[in-house]
Write an enzyme that holds these catalytic residues in place. Structure first.
Site, PDB file in Angstrom:
ATOM      1  N   GLU B 199       0.765  -1.370   0.022  1.00  0.00           N
ATOM      2  CA  GLU B 199       0.114  -0.190   0.069  1.00  0.00           C
ATOM      3  C   GLU B 199       0.750   1.284  -0.104  1.00  0.00           C
ATOM      4  O   GLU B 199       0.458   2.250  -0.648  1.00  0.00           O
ATOM      5  CB  GLU B 199      -1.107  -0.038   0.830  1.00  0.00           C
ATOM      6  CG  GLU B 199      -2.079  -0.903   1.072  1.00  0.00           C
ATOM      7  CD  GLU B 199      -1.911  -2.447   1.458  1.00  0.00           C
ATOM      8  OE1 GLU B 199      -0.812  -2.623   1.712  1.00  0.00           O
ATOM      9  OE2 GLU B 199      -2.788  -3.178   1.242  1.00  0.00           O
ATOM     10  N   HIS B 268      -9.671  -5.022  11.323  1.00  0.00           N
ATOM     11  CA  HIS B 268     -10.229  -4.868   9.909  1.00  0.00           C
ATOM     12  C   HIS B 268     -11.383  -4.322  10.113  1.00  0.00           C
ATOM     13  O   HIS B 268     -12.495  -4.334   9.150  1.00  0.00           O
ATOM     14  CB  HIS B 268     -10.400  -6.308   9.333  1.00  0.00           C
ATOM     15  CG  HIS B 268      -9.250  -6.934   8.775  1.00  0.00           C
ATOM     16  ND1 HIS B 268      -8.128  -7.447   9.494  1.00  0.00           N
ATOM     17  CD2 HIS B 268      -8.808  -7.320   7.596  1.00  0.00           C
ATOM     18  CE1 HIS B 268      -7.249  -7.898   8.798  1.00  0.00           C
ATOM     19  NE2 HIS B 268      -7.558  -7.772   7.504  1.00  0.00           N
TER      20      HIS B 268
END
Lengths: 352, 465
Positions: B199, B268
């Protein structure tokens, strides 16, 4: 670049002659024509004098915050720029004044940004570490160590996406070479074959920590590209000829579509990391030795004089011209107005 | 006789389509044999037998849609023939995706075609009011949020060749949440780029490409992973225009699911709306309906600034009416009154709207009329629309799923106090996620998230009833 064209034209005839007479030898030994050698001298000296003046203004309180000088490393950007063509991009860290001058940005605008004035390249809103020029394809000026590496690969991505032949020159230091995002970028640059030259300016010190204390296998940082299938060269970054030759090879590689290339420039900064760094982590003798034996500007000067391509007077005249430019830039930078208070709220969003 | 149950193949799956039986009644089945293919709204998966024996019954014929998780779908009689009454086989393990190739015909069937009503829907769907931005007489088509996002990106990519999509699994895999399904086929690998799982690096590359004038759409598989990239989002993308005195620019969209999905634990399940909304230089969009998802995505791609586009996994499969217009663009920075009312204003956004609208519906039955405002854009915030409503109702409840401290709702409360202090008949109430990392256990997770009853209670609180 802002080399006095009259001066160059005057020197050209003379230089042409000497180039022709020893063309073969010169190519082998130098790789630089007389014009190029003179231009390199001029460009490096401009950076040197500019940085000296910036240091002086910092001491006088005209420049605030951080100020990272490029003195000692001039051959790297100047040699690289000699290989660049129209449309090539460059991006670097916060030690960026030299990169801006080398790509043709004006001393006045750079200095006025250092003093935070409205005539600065960022209208005084960026400062020493954050300057840009769309016109000169200079994409900063980045204050976060190694952030410019993926950003620079992104510029290369745009070249590839558009199918042009341009190359992105991405400069970072030996300290930044330990950041994870560098290797994330190497990976993608390699799989996507991005036209990108990673120029590692290895000046041996990551701020105050020597590469030997902070970096595994510090004797060859470029070799880290091997893991990603990226070719690399270790280059004498104090010798502008070597830089230019290596840059030519790297540019050719990138423009051919073969993907990225790494040039590890072995260089040295004479000053501390920033203005507030007394550089106690290295000996005075070490610095002195570099200055006396490897100074990039003195090397060119010696060659020019030895080959009679310039006289002491020619070079003095050039120095005087440069000092004039730098003094004018400094005068402008301290006299120019601060940005208007209304600028506080501008340039946050672009209007479509 | 082990009964095979419809398996749950993702954290948010409630039902799926039994696409195909690969075994017939009477077939001998060994452990590991593929029994059937199941389509969810995300992927086509195979289920394997874990028991050995003979397939004696198929209860759900192939092609059946909307098969609930845990519904019996088949029976295997064990070879050893030791029937143990009442003992059901557990959910069969998942083997993996069958669809590997973009060209695979199965891929094109994963999501229902545009216009088809999705079976699953939740309360609140009926709360979508007619939108003043939609011209009268416009034909409406039913579309999931997922389809709306896809069609917005595809339309913009057809319109502008500088727009491209990059991210993990956006291409060959057809999108981890199937948002980009079919886009690789249409636009090719130069414009639909699969990235490595990196990322920080690819966000930097995309931002650099935007500096150079391209218009990247960066998909984060979820915004939780964007934390690895947040330096580039903030320091590189958001600040460069200012730091360059207006010379540069960064036309880029960072998008992906944000906030809690279901049962995926603390790392998450975070809502980043307040984080990004704090940053000058960013615009933050968090749509609830498919119409807004489509119109705002198109606006985001055309915007010359970096946009944080916060989606919600739970909403992806939800259907809404979307105007069937050639170029449906919703302006960034404008809230929408989703339900008119006079007693209390409820302000929310994204999935918070499901609680807000359901609460309003419930309260209406008790004679309490709530005006529900969907912020849609969080930064710049349309304070004016909120304040105008509060001036009318004199009471306000703000709803979000994110953490309650230093949050979007605390900002709303401050703005309302500043601009409507004299109109308030009660302190602004806030309903938010609890001030805890998201727990995994089903009961605790439920407790950590706001719900309809919380909103109802808050509304009654500001009404002192």
């Amino acid at each position: 670049m802002a080399v006095s064209s009259a001066y160059l034209a005057r020197k050209a005839a003379k230089a042409e002659k000497s180039t022709k007479s020893s063309a073969k030898v010169e190519l082998k030994n130098s790789g630089l024509s007389s014009d190029e050698e003179l231009k390199a001298y001029y460009d490096m000296l401009l950076i040197r004098r500019f940085e000296e003046k910036a240091g002086q203004l910092y001491g006088m309180g005209s420049i605030g915050g951080f100020c990272h000088l490029y003195i000692g490393q001039e051959a790297v950007v100047v040699g690289m720029e000699m290989s660049a063509i129209e449309g090539d991009q460059r991006i670097t860290s916060y030690r960026d004044h030299g990169h801006m001058l080398a790509c043709g940005m004006e001393a006045k605008g750079v200095m006025a940004e250092l003093t935070g004035r409205q005539g600065g390249y960022s209208k005084g809103k960026g400062g020493s570490m954050h300057m840009f020029s769309r016109e000169k394809q200079f994409y900063g000026g980045h204050g976060i160590v190694a952030a410019q590496v993926p950003l620079g690969a992104g510029l290369a991505f745009a070249n590839k996406y558009r199918g042009n032949k341009n190359v992105s020159m991405v400069y970072f230091g030996d300290g930044a070479a330990n950041q994870g995002q560098v290797y994330e970028t190497f990976n993608m640059a390699s799989i996507w074959k991005l036209p990108c030259i990673f120029v590692i300016e290895n000046n041996r010190y990551a701020m105050g920590t020597s590469a030997t204390r902070s970096t595994a296998a510090s004797d060859h940082l470029g070799a880290r590209g091997e893991a990603f299938g990226i070719p690399s060269e270790q280059v004498d970054g104090m010798d502008v000829r070597a830089v230019k030759e290596a840059a030519d090879r790297a540019m050719e590689h990138c423009r051919s579509g073969a993907g990225p290339y790494i040039l590890e420039m072995m260089t040295y900064r004479y000053r501390g990391h920033s203005m507030s760094d007394p550089a106690k982590y290295r000996s005075k003798e070490e610095v002195q030795k570099m200055r006396e034996e490897h100074d990039p500007i003195e090397q060119v000067k010696a060659r020019l004089l030895k080959s009679n391509r310039a006289s002491e007077d020619d070079l003095k005249k050039m120095d005087a011209d440069i000092r004039e430019i730098v003094t004018a830039a400094a005068d402008f930078a301290v006299a120019d107005a601060q940005p208007d208070a209304s600028e506080l709220y501008t340039d946050i969003y672009k209007v479509a | 006789m082990p009964t095979i149950l419809m398996p749950a193949l993702s954290p948010t799956m409630e039902e799926g389509k039994l696409a195909k039986w690969l075994k017939n009644v009477g077939d001998q089945v060994k452990s590991g044999d593929v029994l059937a293919e199941i389509e969810t709204d995300k992927a086509t998966m195979e289920i394997e037998a874990i028991d050995e024996g003979v397939l004696t019954a198929i209860m759900v014929p192939e092609g059946t849609e909307g098969v609930k998780v845990n519904a019996p779908i088949a029976v295997i009689r064990e070879a050893s023939a030791q029937p143990s009454p009442g003992a059901s086989a557990p959910v069969s393990p998942v083997k993996g995706e069958t669809q590997k190739e973009a060209q695979s015909p199965a891929v094109n069937q994963v999501s229902p075609p545009a216009g088809e009503t999705v079976v699953r829907s939740t309360t609140g769907e009926g709360g979508v009011l007619s939108d003043p931005e939609i011209p009268a007489g416009t034909e409406m088509i039913t579309m999931t949020v997922r389809e709306a996002l896809r069609s917005a990106m595809s339309e913009e990519m057809r319109r502008d060749k500088d727009v491209f999509l990059m991210g993990e699994e956006v291409g060959q895999y057809q999108g981890a949440y199937k948002i980009s399904q079919g886009m690789l086929d249409e636009f090719g690998p130069e414009r639909v780029l699969d990235t490595p799982i990196t990322e920080h690096g690819f966000t930097g590359i995309a931002t650099g490409a935007a500096f150079a004038g391209l218009k990247p759409i960066v998909e984060f598989m979820t915004f939780n992973f964007a934390m690895q990239a947040i330096d580039h989002i903030i320091n590189s993308a958001a600040k460069t225009l200012y730091m360059s005195g207006g010379q540069m620019g960064c036309p880029i969209v960072f998008r992906g699911p944000n906030g809690a999905a279901a049962r995926v634990g603390a790392q998450h399940s975070q809502d980043y709306t307040a984080w990004y909304s704090q940053i000058p230089g960013l615009k933050v969009v968090a749509p609830y309906s498919a119409a807004d998802a489509k119109g705002l995505m198109k606006a985001a791609i055309r915007d010359p600034n970096p946009i944080i586009f916060l989606e919600n996994e739970i909403l992806y499969g939800k259907s809404f009416e979307v105007p069937n217009l050639e170029d449906w663009v919703v302006p960034i920075g404008k809230a929408r009154v989703a339900r008119a009312g006079t007693h209390v204003t409820i302000v929310s956004f994204s999935i918070g709207m499901t609680y807000a609208l359901a609460a309003a519906e419930k309260l209406a039955a008790e004679g309490i009329e709530c005006e529900v405002i969907d912020l849609r854009t969080i930064r710049p915030m349309d304070v004016e629309t909120v304040v105008e409503s509060v001036k009318k109702t004199n009471r306000c409840v703000c709803v979000e799923e994110g953490f309650p401290r230093f949050s979007v709702t605390s900002e709303l409360a401050a703005e309302i106090m500043t601009h409507a202090f004299d109109y308030l008949d009660a302190p602004v109430a806030r309903v938010a996620g609890k001030d805890v990392p998201m727990p995994y256990a089903a009961n605790l997770e439920k407790l950590a998230l706001p719900n309809v009853d919380d909103v109802v209670a808050a509304v009654k609180g500001v009404l002192y009833v």
